[in-house]
Design a protein around this motif. Structure first.
Motif, mmCIF file in Angstrom:
data_model
loop_
_atom_site.group_PDB
_atom_site.id
_atom_site.type_symbol
_atom_site.label_atom_id
_atom_site.label_comp_id
_atom_site.label_asym_id
_atom_site.label_seq_id
_atom_site.Cartn_x
_atom_site.Cartn_y
_atom_site.Cartn_z
ATOM 1 N N VAL A 210 35.086 58.967 -2.733
ATOM 2 C CA VAL A 210 34.393 59.098 -4.016
ATOM 3 C C VAL A 210 33.855 57.724 -4.412
ATOM 4 C CG1 VAL A 210 34.780 59.395 -6.502
ATOM 5 C CG2 VAL A 210 35.577 61.129 -4.895
ATOM 6 N N ALA A 211 32.650 57.719 -5.000
ATOM 7 C CA ALA A 211 32.042 56.469 -5.459
ATOM 8 C C ALA A 211 31.485 56.668 -6.864
ATOM 9 C CB ALA A 211 30.936 56.030 -4.502
ATOM 10 N N TRP A 212 31.247 55.554 -7.535
ATOM 11 C CA TRP A 212 30.652 55.563 -8.875
ATOM 12 C C TRP A 212 29.317 54.839 -8.825
ATOM 13 C CZ3 TRP A 212 32.807 57.768 -13.316
ATOM 14 C CH2 TRP A 212 34.085 58.320 -13.141
ATOM 15 N N LEU A 213 28.334 55.423 -9.467
ATOM 16 C CA LEU A 213 27.016 54.798 -9.510
ATOM 17 C C LEU A 213 27.099 53.489 -10.273
ATOM 18 C CD1 LEU A 213 24.026 55.476 -8.666
ATOM 19 C CD2 LEU A 213 23.682 56.126 -11.066
ATOM 20 N N SER A 214 26.519 52.454 -9.704
ATOM 21 C CA SER A 214 26.492 51.148 -10.365
ATOM 22 C C SER A 214 25.173 51.004 -11.132
ATOM 23 C CB SER A 214 26.660 50.045 -9.318
ATOM 24 O OG SER A 214 26.784 48.782 -9.938
ATOM 25 N N TRP A 215 24.808 49.771 -11.451
ATOM 26 C CA TRP A 215 23.589 49.519 -12.241
ATOM 27 C C TRP A 215 22.390 50.191 -11.584
ATOM 28 C CZ3 TRP A 215 25.293 47.472 -16.538
ATOM 29 C CH2 TRP A 215 26.414 46.634 -16.513
ATOM 30 N N THR A 216 21.789 51.132 -12.284
ATOM 31 C CA THR A 216 20.632 51.851 -11.755
ATOM 32 C C THR A 216 19.537 51.881 -12.814
ATOM 33 O OG1 THR A 216 21.987 53.227 -10.283
ATOM 34 C CG2 THR A 216 19.799 54.057 -10.846
ATOM 35 N N TYR A 217 18.495 51.127 -12.543
ATOM 36 C CA TYR A 217 17.376 51.032 -13.474
ATOM 37 C C TYR A 217 16.070 50.965 -12.695
ATOM 38 C CZ TYR A 217 20.614 49.955 -17.294
ATOM 39 O OH TYR A 217 21.613 50.018 -18.236
ATOM 40 N N LEU A 218 15.015 51.487 -13.300
ATOM 41 C CA LEU A 218 13.678 51.446 -12.717
ATOM 42 C C LEU A 218 12.756 50.750 -13.697
ATOM 43 C CD1 LEU A 218 12.000 52.520 -10.253
ATOM 44 C CD2 LEU A 218 11.420 54.483 -11.700
ATOM 45 N N ALA A 219 11.883 49.893 -13.179
ATOM 46 C CA ALA A 219 10.921 49.209 -14.048
ATOM 47 C C ALA A 219 10.128 50.238 -14.851
ATOM 48 C CB ALA A 219 9.978 48.346 -13.212
ATOM 49 N N LYS A 220 9.974 50.003 -16.149
ATOM 50 C CA LYS A 220 9.298 50.977 -17.003
ATOM 51 C C LYS A 220 7.863 51.222 -16.557
ATOM 52 C CE LYS A 220 12.024 50.586 -21.215
ATOM 53 N NZ LYS A 220 12.463 51.981 -21.118
ATOM 54 N N SER A 221 7.251 50.239 -15.923
ATOM 55 C CA SER A 221 5.871 50.406 -15.470
ATOM 56 C C SER A 221 5.758 51.377 -14.303
ATOM 57 C CB SER A 221 5.280 49.050 -15.061
ATOM 58 O OG SER A 221 6.059 48.448 -14.031
ATOM 59 N N HIS A 222 6.897 51.768 -13.722
ATOM 60 C CA HIS A 222 6.875 52.664 -12.560
ATOM 61 C C HIS A 222 7.639 53.962 -12.803
ATOM 62 C CE1 HIS A 222 4.859 49.877 -9.860
ATOM 63 N NE2 HIS A 222 5.627 48.927 -10.328
ATOM 64 N N THR A 223 7.962 54.266 -14.056
ATOM 65 C CA THR A 223 8.609 55.544 -14.339
ATOM 66 C C THR A 223 7.594 56.674 -14.173
ATOM 67 O OG1 THR A 223 8.111 55.289 -16.697
ATOM 68 C CG2 THR A 223 10.265 54.521 -15.940
ATOM 69 N N GLY A 224 8.083 57.841 -13.820
ATOM 70 C CA GLY A 224 7.209 58.987 -13.651
ATOM 71 C C GLY A 224 6.482 59.039 -12.324
ATOM 72 N N GLU A 225 6.822 58.136 -11.388
ATOM 73 C CA GLU A 225 6.140 58.092 -10.094
ATOM 74 C C GLU A 225 7.034 58.581 -8.951
ATOM 75 O OE1 GLU A 225 4.551 54.179 -9.475
ATOM 76 O OE2 GLU A 225 3.670 54.071 -11.481
ATOM 77 N N GLY A 226 8.200 59.106 -9.296
ATOM 78 C CA GLY A 226 9.094 59.630 -8.274
ATOM 79 C C GLY A 226 9.991 58.595 -7.623
ATOM 80 N N TYR A 227 9.922 57.345 -8.096
ATOM 81 C CA TYR A 227 10.709 56.289 -7.473
ATOM 82 C C TYR A 227 12.194 56.420 -7.791
ATOM 83 C CZ TYR A 227 6.327 53.911 -6.348
ATOM 84 O OH TYR A 227 5.095 53.589 -5.850
ATOM 85 N N GLY A 228 12.518 56.969 -8.986
ATOM 86 C CA GLY A 228 13.920 57.148 -9.324
ATOM 87 C C GLY A 228 14.610 58.094 -8.351
ATOM 88 N N SER A 229 13.955 59.201 -8.052
ATOM 89 C CA SER A 229 14.512 60.143 -7.082
ATOM 90 C C SER A 229 14.581 59.528 -5.691
ATOM 91 C CB SER A 229 13.661 61.413 -7.049
ATOM 92 O OG SER A 229 13.754 62.109 -8.271
ATOM 93 N N GLN A 230 13.583 58.699 -5.364
ATOM 94 C CA GLN A 230 13.604 58.037 -4.051
ATOM 95 C C GLN A 230 14.807 57.108 -3.943
ATOM 96 O OE1 GLN A 230 10.002 55.954 -2.941
ATOM 97 N NE2 GLN A 230 11.019 54.856 -1.294
ATOM 98 N N MET A 231 15.103 56.380 -5.016
ATOM 99 C CA MET A 231 16.270 55.494 -4.996
ATOM 100 C C MET A 231 17.556 56.297 -4.815
ATOM 101 S SD MET A 231 15.914 52.281 -7.611
ATOM 102 C CE MET A 231 16.061 53.258 -9.085
ATOM 103 N N MET A 232 17.677 57.385 -5.584
ATOM 104 C CA MET A 232 18.897 58.182 -5.502
ATOM 105 C C MET A 232 19.050 58.818 -4.126
ATOM 106 S SD MET A 232 20.610 57.942 -8.308
ATOM 107 C CE MET A 232 21.685 59.362 -8.220
ATOM 108 N N ASN A 233 17.947 59.316 -3.582
ATOM 109 C CA ASN A 233 17.997 59.940 -2.264
ATOM 110 C C ASN A 233 18.392 58.915 -1.202
ATOM 111 O OD1 ASN A 233 17.573 62.310 -0.610
ATOM 112 N ND2 ASN A 233 15.809 61.253 0.235
ATOM 113 N N GLY A 234 17.797 57.733 -1.286
ATOM 114 C CA GLY A 234 18.141 56.672 -0.342
ATOM 115 C C GLY A 234 19.593 56.256 -0.466
ATOM 116 N N LEU A 235 20.087 56.196 -1.709
ATOM 117 C CA LEU A 235 21.481 55.804 -1.930
ATOM 118 C C LEU A 235 22.433 56.854 -1.365
ATOM 119 C CD1 LEU A 235 23.422 53.755 -3.202
ATOM 120 C CD2 LEU A 235 23.324 55.107 -5.305
ATOM 121 N N LEU A 236 22.113 58.141 -1.564
ATOM 122 C CA LEU A 236 22.978 59.195 -1.032
ATOM 123 C C LEU A 236 23.041 59.134 0.494
ATOM 124 C CD1 LEU A 236 22.111 62.270 -3.284
ATOM 125 C CD2 LEU A 236 24.231 60.939 -3.256
#
Length: 430
Positions: free
Chosen positions: A235-261
């Motif tokens: 089991v793990a806990w998500l650490s600091w996870t933030y996306l630059a506001k200028s890039h929200t809504g571009e699918g990068y958040g999901s890309q980060m999570m998918n890559g992390l998984l």
């Protein structure tokens, strides 16, 4: 400020130029510069104070920017390439008689400006550099090392573009390095200044193991990471996870999570938990975008602890199963069915909330009344107890008799079917 002290190449270059000026003095005549070897020997010399200060300015500002992005080793190689090729080019086309560290300065400037330019402004940035160089050719060709400047700008700017031209066209999730710390903290600061300060302290003190950045064209777009659970190995806990506001809504958040998984799969992690809050900033939920990202990716709220961070701020824990994780062994069941409450400790980032420490006992609940009495003396506001679901089932009635109530559970925390049940007890007024 702490980032400045991690620079290596930039301060060394500045120190060499200054020491050469102090020890050898200004190079007032070029009569002794006759060969290519002489020209290489003069790259750390400067003819006037203005000449020295201009090059130091380029190196200090552009060098710091470059070194924070690509690290000391690559910065040193870039400086070496600009110095060698810039000096050879200038000597080839104009002969000897030039000095100074403009090769390093212009190469670093080229990298810093081009790496910072967005795709839409890349052509515009190159045009501005071309205009500056053209102005030097027209107005100062007799006093400046024009061919050195042109060569170095092309090397530095070309190196900054290399990744976007020949590397991946999409952002990549890569291990975080100390050179990424400054942009990472800036991204966190866009959302929460307090989190930015805490993240900087934590990352400097505890290191970057398990942390990753979303990187594209020399820029950090986001940060994510994980920390392993202290009780359960898969089991793990998500650490600091933030996306630059200028890039929200571009699918990068999901890309980060998918890559992390995917990276967690390689570590055998079957589930990740995400601790967040419902903090409201004058009517605006501060973490609403993050919560939507978690939920879009399949995470579900499993536990809400009201009043944890403050009277009006609850702690929220999401659970996210890792679909790519391999099967793991079941967590061993408790040998005893009882609980002994040993003591308590302050829950991090809480408003006088105390976590109860426990160990297995043969049967029944012991030590709880004494610990609750101590909590009342210490003016704690709430007590929390997190235990396996089998122990919770066996001792639920006894816990309720002491004023505790179920707050919720983290599903499959220990293993499939064995949850972590959270109990809470308000201390204020008792």
């Amino acid at each position: 400020m702490s980032d400045i002290f991690r620079l290596r190449v930039t301060p060394v270059l500045c120190a060499i130029a200054l020491l050469s000026w102090i020890v050898q003095g200004p190079l007032l005549t070029a009569s002794g510069l006759n060969t290519l070897s002489d020209s290489f020997g003069a790259v750390v010399r400067h003819g006037s104070g203005l000449h020295l200060m201009m090059n130091l300015g380029f190196i200090a500002i552009a060098g710091a920017k470059t070194e924070w992005q690509i690290g000391a080793t690559k910065t040193a190689l870039l400086v070496a390439a600009c110095t060698v090729l810039g000096t050879v080019t200038q000597f080839t086309f104009s002969g000897p008689g030039f000095a100074g560290m403009s090769a390093a300065g212009y190469g670093l400037l080229g990298y810093a400006l081009i790496s910072e330019a967005s795709a839409e402004k890349l052509t515009q940035t190159w045009c501005i550099l071309a205009i500056v160089l053209l102005a030097e050719i027209v107005f100062q060709s007799e006093t400046l090392s024009i061919y050195t400047h042109i060569t170095s700008i092309l090397i530095g700017g070309g190196y900054a573009m290399f990744g976007s031209l020949f590397g991946s066209k999409d952002p990549v999730l890569k291990p975080m390095e100390m050179t990424h710390l400054s942009p990472v903290i800036a991204i966190i600061n866009e959302t929460d200044e307090d989190d930015a300060l805490e993240a900087e302290r934590s990352l400097l003190d505890e290191g970057l193991d398990g942390m990753f950045v979303l990187f594209h064209k020399g820029q950090v777009l986001g940060v994510t990471g994980f920390g392993l659970d202290e009780q359960v190995h898969d089991v793990a806990w998500l650490s600091w996870t933030y996306l630059a506001k200028s890039h929200t809504g571009e699918g990068y958040g999901s890309q980060m999570m998918n890559g992390l998984l995917g990276k967690l799969k390689d570590r055998g992690i079957r589930k990740i938990f995400i601790a967040t809050s419902d903090y409201d900033d004058f009517g605006t939920p501060l973490y609403a975008d993050a919560h939507r990202m978690y939920e879009d990716f399949g995470a579900e709220v499993e536990l809400t602890l009201s009043g944890f961070h403050g009277a009006r701020e609850a702690k929220i824990i999401y659970g996210l199963n890792n679909p790519e994780a391999p099967a793991t062994d079941a967590f061993p069941a408790a040998e005893d069915t009882g609980l002994h409450i040993q003591g308590y400790g302050h829950e991090a980032e809480s408003d006088q909330v105390m976590g109860l420490r426990w160990k297995e006992a043969p049967e029944g609940v012991s030590g709880l009344e004494n610990v609750l009495a101590r909590l009342r003396q210490d003016r704690a506001k709430k007590a929390l107890l997190a235990i396996p679901s089998d122990l919770s089932d066996a001792n639920g009635a006894a816990l309720e008799s002491h004023g505790l109530a179920k707050a919720g559970q983290l599903n499959d925390y220990y293993s499939s079917g064995l949850h972590q049940v959270w109990w809470e007890c308000s201390i204020v007024g008792k």
